[in-house]
Design a protein around this motif. Structure first.
Motif: not given
Length: 474
Positions: A266-284
């Motif tokens: 709506a504002v820039y005429g350009v949406g996101p070039h990419t969309i990431s879909v991470p899920r939370i995973q175990p970490a330290y």
């Protein structure tokens, strides 16, 4: 505040009441076969959906319609992106951080994790290790720390990365995933020649966001949520969005993510070039079980399918957070970019050569296969692993890219470039088994190029690569 996608105020373009009304509407219509069929018919045109329409599909409780959703997601992905899959790897420069994020082991109160910041010489060693694998595209990752990791350090690091030419290897595109910053700093990143600026929202729910980020500059919801606007204002026309699924209700996040895309359009005429879909995973010192909003694989797959249908033009990314089976399913439903051979430790790529492992990782990697193993796997599945970075260097970014993507013509450039860069990989880095399989795929795919001029040019590039030349792009 009322909902306004054209507003620059985060609480207006990601409006809580609009999300709640949308979720209620979706729940009330999850068995409304007539409405769902109408939405699917609109989606078949490949022009996308509103956040409210997409939420109805996500909530849909009709078995046959859900099958139709999955089928349509695959068709849209194939129509726009074909069978190419872009390859990349993350490069962690520093894990110093001043924030208190409760889901990330980099949080400031963690006194036992090994803190590291790569020197420029260490960056050279990491990049050489990545180039020896065959990577051409990196995503830079850092914690937020203005003292240990100022913008000047990042700019110097980008210059260092681009300067390294090792054998036939080079990094041709550096994407950047760093904390929200100022317009001035985004302009510096633009001038440094970055590709996509990526910023994960983590969660669009303001109350949850502030609870999950109790201390540090990231606590400021509005400043973080409006950061992509500042990047666009600074001239970075390729931006990437995403949430960390599992922190908040996936329905809420899905609606917020689509509203963010609508805002950028709506504002820039350009949406996101990419969309990431991470899920939370175990970490330290982090356990996914500490969070109540985890999602199962079936729900995760439907989210991916519905994002692809709602935002057909966007590149969708799935990382090595997910295992082999989940990544295969995600590729079928809309994902067009994957990381491979990834390590999430600072200095991990060089250390891996010597069997060294330190506790500086941001999260545990589920898919631990090498780049070569992933490339061969993709080839067997019928995909073209692509190391292409041509669009960035041919000014096919922002609205130039979106025009090609939205009308399905982007693959006329991307398909030949995928074959050309795959040929480079096969000659310079691939195992014998991968090379034999890849050469056969290139031979078959070359025959599919209908434009005779493009086919002839591609064939000439492939021949020149055989004679030692590199870095062609259409």
């Amino acid at each position: 505040m009322s909902y306004n996608p054209k507003s620059r105020n985060a609480e207006e373009f990601i409006n809580h009441q609009e999300i709640m009304d949308t979720l209620q509407f979706a729940n009330e219509n999850k068995n409304n076969e007539k409405l769902i069929e109408k939405i699917l018919n609109k989606a078949k045109k490949g022009k996308g959906l509103t956040h409210r329409e997409a939420c109805v599909l996500l909530e849909c409780d009709i078995e046959q319609k859900n099958k139709d959703i999955f089928y349509l997601a695959k068709k849209i992905k194939d129509d726009i992106y074909g069978n190419r899959i872009v390859m990349f790897a993350p490069l962690y420069l520093s894990n110093y951080c001043v924030n208190g994020c409760t889901y990330c082991p980099y949080h400031k109160k963690n006194k036992t994790i090994l803190r590291k910041k790569l020197t420029q010489q260490e960056i050279i060693e990491e990049v050489i290790a990545l180039e020896d694998m065959g990577h051409k595209r990196l995503a830079l990752e850092t914690g937020e720390d203005p003292i240990n990791c100022p913008i000047e350090y990042l700019l110097e690091s980008i210059d260092t990365i681009y300067s390294i030419k090792h054998k036939n290897g080079s990094i041709r595109r550096v994407n950047v995933n760093i904390a929200a910053t100022t317009v001035e700093n985004y302009k510096k990143l633009k001038n440094a020649g970055i590709g996509t600026y990526i910023l994960f929202q983590e969660t669009y729910n303001k109350i949850s966001y502030e609870e999950l980020h109790p201390t540090g500059p990231k606590h400021n919801y509005n400043y973080h949520t409006e950061a992509v606007d500042r990047a666009m204002e600074a001239g970075i026309d390729d931006v990437g969005c995403g949430v960390l699924f599992g922190l908040e209700s996936y329905r809420y996040e899905f609606a917020g993510l689509l509203m963010h895309a609508e805002h950028l359009e709506a504002v820039y005429g350009v949406g996101p070039h990419t969309i990431s879909v991470p899920r939370i995973q175990p970490a330290y010192d982090i356990s996914p079980g500490d969070f109540e909003n985890g999602i199962d694989d079936e729900t995760f797959a439907k989210i991916i399918a519905c994002i692809r249908i709602a935002i057909p033009y966007t590149g969708m990314i799935i990382s090595t957070r997910e295992n082999k089976d989940m990544r295969k399913k995600a590729l079928e439903l809309g994902v067009s970019q994957i990381s491979a051979g990834s390590l999430t430790t600072v200095g991990g790529y060089k250390d891996a050569k010597f069997g060294k492992k330190e506790n500086s990782a941001q999260f545990e990697v589920s898919d631990q296969r090498t780049l070569d193993e992933v490339v061969r796997w993709l080839l067997k599945l019928g995909y073209i692993p692509s190391f292409c970075t041509a669009c960035y260097r041919e000014n096919r970014t922002g609205d130039n890219f979106m025009r090609l993507s939205k009308n399905g013509k982007i693959q006329y450039c991307c398909h030949p470039n995928a074959l050309i860069t795959l040929k480079e990989y096969l000659l310079d880095y691939a195992s014998k088994a991968t090379k034999e399989l890849g050469d056969k795929v290139i031979e078959d795919e070359l025959k599919k190029i209908e434009n005779q001029k493009v086919k002839k040019t591609t064939a000439k590039c492939l021949e020149d690569i055989m004679h030692g030349k590199r870095d062609f792009r259409l």
